[in-house]
Write a protein that holds these residues in place. Structure first.
Motif, PDB file in Angstrom:
ATOM      1  N   ASN A 101     142.619  70.548  27.042  1.00  0.00           N
ATOM      2  CA  ASN A 101     142.052  69.411  26.305  1.00  0.00           C
ATOM      3  C   ASN A 101     142.733  68.118  26.750  1.00  0.00           C
ATOM      4  OD1 ASN A 101     140.413  70.846  24.023  1.00  0.00           O
ATOM      5  ND2 ASN A 101     142.392  71.876  24.040  1.00  0.00           N
ATOM      6  N   TYR A 102     141.968  67.060  26.813  1.00  0.00           N
ATOM      7  CA  TYR A 102     142.534  65.732  27.059  1.00  0.00           C
ATOM      8  C   TYR A 102     141.739  64.731  26.242  1.00  0.00           C
ATOM      9  CZ  TYR A 102     143.877  61.373  29.215  1.00  0.00           C
ATOM     10  OH  TYR A 102     144.334  60.089  29.409  1.00  0.00           O
ATOM     11  N   GLN A 103     142.440  63.745  25.683  1.00  0.00           N
ATOM     12  CA  GLN A 103     141.749  62.695  24.939  1.00  0.00           C
ATOM     13  C   GLN A 103     142.530  61.396  25.031  1.00  0.00           C
ATOM     14  OE1 GLN A 103     142.240  62.834  20.487  1.00  0.00           O
ATOM     15  NE2 GLN A 103     142.760  64.999  20.912  1.00  0.00           N
ATOM     16  N   ALA A 104     141.800  60.297  24.996  1.00  0.00           N
ATOM     17  CA  ALA A 104     142.378  58.949  24.933  1.00  0.00           C
ATOM     18  C   ALA A 104     141.766  58.261  23.723  1.00  0.00           C
ATOM     19  CB  ALA A 104     142.071  58.172  26.208  1.00  0.00           C
ATOM     20  N   ASP A 105     142.613  57.640  22.878  1.00  0.00           N
ATOM     21  CA  ASP A 105     142.141  57.089  21.612  1.00  0.00           C
ATOM     22  C   ASP A 105     142.716  55.693  21.389  1.00  0.00           C
ATOM     23  OD1 ASP A 105     141.024  59.771  20.540  1.00  0.00           O
ATOM     24  OD2 ASP A 105     143.112  60.252  20.965  1.00  0.00           O
TER      25      ASP A 105
ATOM     26  N   GLY B 187     147.241  65.212  26.411  1.00  0.00           N
ATOM     27  CA  GLY B 187     146.727  66.344  27.188  1.00  0.00           C
ATOM     28  C   GLY B 187     147.389  67.629  26.702  1.00  0.00           C
ATOM     29  N   ILE B 188     146.581  68.674  26.475  1.00  0.00           N
ATOM     30  CA  ILE B 188     147.088  69.924  25.913  1.00  0.00           C
ATOM     31  C   ILE B 188     146.545  71.115  26.703  1.00  0.00           C
ATOM     32  CG2 ILE B 188     147.205  71.411  23.866  1.00  0.00           C
ATOM     33  CD1 ILE B 188     146.681  68.966  22.158  1.00  0.00           C
TER      34      ILE B 188
ATOM     35  N   TRP C 117     152.027  70.261  26.093  1.00  0.00           N
ATOM     36  CA  TRP C 117     151.254  69.021  25.958  1.00  0.00           C
ATOM     37  C   TRP C 117     152.105  67.803  26.309  1.00  0.00           C
ATOM     38  CZ3 TRP C 117     153.398  71.728  22.020  1.00  0.00           C
ATOM     39  CH2 TRP C 117     154.148  71.063  21.055  1.00  0.00           C
ATOM     40  N   GLY C 118     151.428  66.754  26.681  1.00  0.00           N
ATOM     41  CA  GLY C 118     152.057  65.480  26.980  1.00  0.00           C
ATOM     42  C   GLY C 118     151.362  64.382  26.209  1.00  0.00           C
ATOM     43  N   ARG C 119     152.154  63.349  25.819  1.00  0.00           N
ATOM     44  CA  ARG C 119     151.589  62.257  25.043  1.00  0.00           C
ATOM     45  C   ARG C 119     152.120  60.911  25.547  1.00  0.00           C
ATOM     46  NH1 ARG C 119     151.788  62.773  18.672  1.00  0.00           N
ATOM     47  NH2 ARG C 119     150.332  61.033  18.999  1.00  0.00           N
TER      48      ARG C 119
ATOM     49  N   TRP D 286     148.675  54.174  28.648  1.00  0.00           N
ATOM     50  CA  TRP D 286     148.234  55.207  29.605  1.00  0.00           C
ATOM     51  C   TRP D 286     149.431  55.971  30.161  1.00  0.00           C
ATOM     52  CZ3 TRP D 286     143.425  56.288  29.259  1.00  0.00           C
ATOM     53  CH2 TRP D 286     142.481  55.308  28.972  1.00  0.00           C
ATOM     54  N   GLY D 287     149.186  57.240  30.488  1.00  0.00           N
ATOM     55  CA  GLY D 287     150.245  58.074  31.043  1.00  0.00           C
ATOM     56  C   GLY D 287     151.022  58.785  29.958  1.00  0.00           C
ATOM     57  N   PHE D 288     151.710  59.866  30.336  1.00  0.00           N
ATOM     58  CA  PHE D 288     152.497  60.658  29.380  1.00  0.00           C
ATOM     59  C   PHE D 288     153.956  60.249  29.478  1.00  0.00           C
ATOM     60  CE2 PHE D 288     149.293  64.256  30.357  1.00  0.00           C
ATOM     61  CZ  PHE D 288     148.359  63.683  29.517  1.00  0.00           C
ATOM     62  N   ASP D 289     154.571  59.902  28.336  1.00  0.00           N
ATOM     63  CA  ASP D 289     156.013  59.640  28.340  1.00  0.00           C
ATOM     64  C   ASP D 289     156.778  60.610  27.451  1.00  0.00           C
ATOM     65  OD1 ASP D 289     155.396  58.712  25.796  1.00  0.00           O
ATOM     66  OD2 ASP D 289     155.300  56.621  26.457  1.00  0.00           O
ATOM     67  N   ARG D 290     156.070  61.548  26.831  1.00  0.00           N
ATOM     68  CA  ARG D 290     156.724  62.619  26.074  1.00  0.00           C
ATOM     69  C   ARG D 290     156.003  63.933  26.414  1.00  0.00           C
ATOM     70  NH1 ARG D 290     159.603  59.001  25.453  1.00  0.00           N
ATOM     71  NH2 ARG D 290     160.646  58.245  23.555  1.00  0.00           N
ATOM     72  N   ASN D 291     156.790  64.989  26.718  1.00  0.00           N
ATOM     73  CA  ASN D 291     156.236  66.304  27.048  1.00  0.00           C
ATOM     74  C   ASN D 291     156.880  67.368  26.180  1.00  0.00           C
ATOM     75  OD1 ASN D 291     154.564  65.615  29.528  1.00  0.00           O
ATOM     76  ND2 ASN D 291     156.580  64.840  30.147  1.00  0.00           N
ATOM     77  N   ASN D 292     156.081  68.334  25.744  1.00  0.00           N
ATOM     78  CA  ASN D 292     156.581  69.378  24.851  1.00  0.00           C
ATOM     79  C   ASN D 292     155.939  70.727  25.196  1.00  0.00           C
ATOM     80  OD1 ASN D 292     158.134  67.881  22.513  1.00  0.00           O
ATOM     81  ND2 ASN D 292     156.261  66.704  22.876  1.00  0.00           N
ATOM     82  N   TYR D 293     156.544  71.783  24.744  1.00  0.00           N
ATOM     83  CA  TYR D 293     155.928  73.115  24.833  1.00  0.00           C
ATOM     84  C   TYR D 293     156.301  73.877  23.568  1.00  0.00           C
ATOM     85  CZ  TYR D 293     160.476  75.137  25.993  1.00  0.00           C
ATOM     86  OH  TYR D 293     161.784  75.538  25.952  1.00  0.00           O
TER      87      TYR D 293
END
Length: 460
Positions: free
Chosen positions: A70-74, A112-113, A301-303, A320-327
């Motif tokens: 999944n990916y989304q921009a809000d 993005g997930i 996922w990244g946010r 725009w772009g991911f500056d935090r990533n998690n699992y």
């Protein structure tokens, strides 16, 4: 002259070859093979087997995990307040602590997930689903065999009807010839003044009646040919039965003793037995499908967002772009306590279906046993008829010849002659009916006892 004779012989041979080809007979075994290959009902049933096989393949893939990307921009506000609530699936997420004042500044975020969820183990539910799917295929295959069996019985019945009608047509042809002979005799006697002219009218009426009966019998034969053509794919004109088949069966007096019923492997019994097994496996599925489920869950996922860690609302383009990533990875077990009650209720329903299937199986066994007994009785009765009929036919033939001789001598009238003719006609039709009843009872015993192939092999 020599050449004319040679050409005449060649033409005669060609005519005989053409006539022989036009009257080529169709054996019962060949007709049954054509029905197996071309019957629309069987073609449709074979397609339904393919559907069940496709469904079984689909069922075997139930164990596959779900892996969703999944990916989304809000764009929206980031303005929370304290307090719990139920989401109900319609309240959007808004992650951030509560601020001291209301802030409606716009924020751009993107997310993005990759999420995995997998029912790793369900205590036999997958295996039970596959067994039911395989059992569904077996039921459909046995349904197909049952359809073949019923179509086989239908084809045999109509083939025997063709033989009977052919016998009737031959009898009617002889009846027409006799009426023509009587008319010629009456015309000759009337001209000489020995017989009144009214006898000629009566003879014409009887002849016309015989011809009309022939037309009706021919129509019945063509109707049956059309029915057989529909299921065999053969042109209806070519479905001419082998008239020697009936004679072969009647001449072999040991056939009834060779037909030993095999109802244990009968297509109808196999079908209902597979329905019972299918229902029992559905019971097992009910027991297993409400078992606990062990689940494997994983996500990465990244946010990114245009608001920073210092709660500063930056330009939207910075979101725009991911500056935090998690699992996240986890194993869980899920069980609904109220499924205990649901399982009891559903199992009770399925057990009722199994009980019904068992009763239908017992019913079909009883019907087959009854059918075999009825066929045996009918076969014995038909044999007795065949033994007695020649006496009736012999007496009727002698009576007709005597009456015809007396009529020509002026010693009896047209009424008594027609009565003798009708007695002979009835005796011949009774004989044809007795032959039909015997072969019909023989095949009824073979069909009911699942031994048709044994009888067909005796016709070769």
């Amino acid at each position: 002259m020599h050449h004319l004779k040679r050409y005449g012989c060649a033409a005669l041979l060609l005519l005989l070859a053409i006539t022989g080809h036009a009257q080529q007979r169709v054996t019962l075994k060949d007709l049954l093979n054509k029905v197996d290959q071309n019957a629309p009902e069987l073609i449709a049933d074979s397609a339904s087997i393919a559907i069940k096989q496709a469904q079984a393949t689909e069922t075997r893939s139930n164990w596959l995990p779900n892996l969703k990307l999944n990916y989304q921009a809000d764009v929206g506000t980031n303005n929370n307040t304290a307090g719990p609530y139920f989401g109900f699936g319609i309240i959007p997420s808004n992650s951030r602590g509560v601020r001291t004042e209301n802030n409606t500044s716009a924020v751009l975020t993107n997310l993005g997930i990759a999420a995995l969820d997998w029912e790793v183990y369900n205590f036999g539910a997958y295996a039970a689903q596959n067994k039911v799917a395989g059992s569904d295929i077996t039921v459909e295959q046995n349904q197909f065999q049952q359809s073949k069996y019923k179509l086989q019985a239908y084809t045999i019945g109509n083939y025997l009807q063709l033989l009977r009608l052919q016998d009737y047509l031959a009898i009617q042809s002889r009846n027409i010839e006799r009426n023509q002979q009587i008319r010629r005799s009456i015309q000759s006697l009337a001209k000489s003044g020995i017989r009144p002219g009214v006898d000629t009218s009566i003879a014409e009426a009887e002849l016309s009646k015989a011809r009309l009966t022939y037309i009706e019998l021919d129509n019945q034969l063509k109707q049956i040919q059309l029915q057989l053509a529909t299921i065999s794919g053969l042109p209806y004109q070519s479905i001419v039965p082998d008239t020697l088949a009936e004679t072969r069966l009647i001449s072999q007096t040991n056939i009834p003793g060779l037909i030993v019923a095999d109802t244990a492997n009968h297509p109808i019994i196999n079908y209902y037995r597979s329905v019972v097994k299918n229902s029992l496996q559905k019971e097992e599925l009910v027991k297993k499908q409400y078992n606990p489920k062990i689940l494997l869950e994983a996500a990465a996922w990244g946010r990114g967002a245009s608001v920073d860690a210092n709660d500063k609302f930056n330009n939207l383009s910075s979101g725009w772009g991911f500056d935090r990533n998690n699992y996240l990875v986890g194993v869980g077990i899920s069980y609904n306590l109220f499924d205990l009650r649901r399982k009891q209720l559903k199992l009770r329903t399925q057990k009722a279906a199994t009980d019904y299937a068992l009763r239908k199986l017992d019913e079909q066994k009883s019907l087959l046993a009854l059918g075999v007994s009825q066929a045996n009785i009918e076969l014995n009765t038909a044999k007795q008829r065949l033994a007695e009929i020649p006496n009736q036919l012999k007496a009727a033939t002698a009576g007709y010849r005597q009456k015809l001789s007396l009529y020509k001598s002026g010693l009896t009238d047209i009424i008594e002659l027609n009565a003798a003719l009708n007695i002979l006609y009835r005796a011949e039709t009774d004989y044809a009916q007795a032959r039909f009843a015997y072969t019909s009872a023989l095949f009824q015993k073979a069909v009911t006892g699942n031994q048709v192939s044994s009888v067909l092999n005796l016709l070769n």
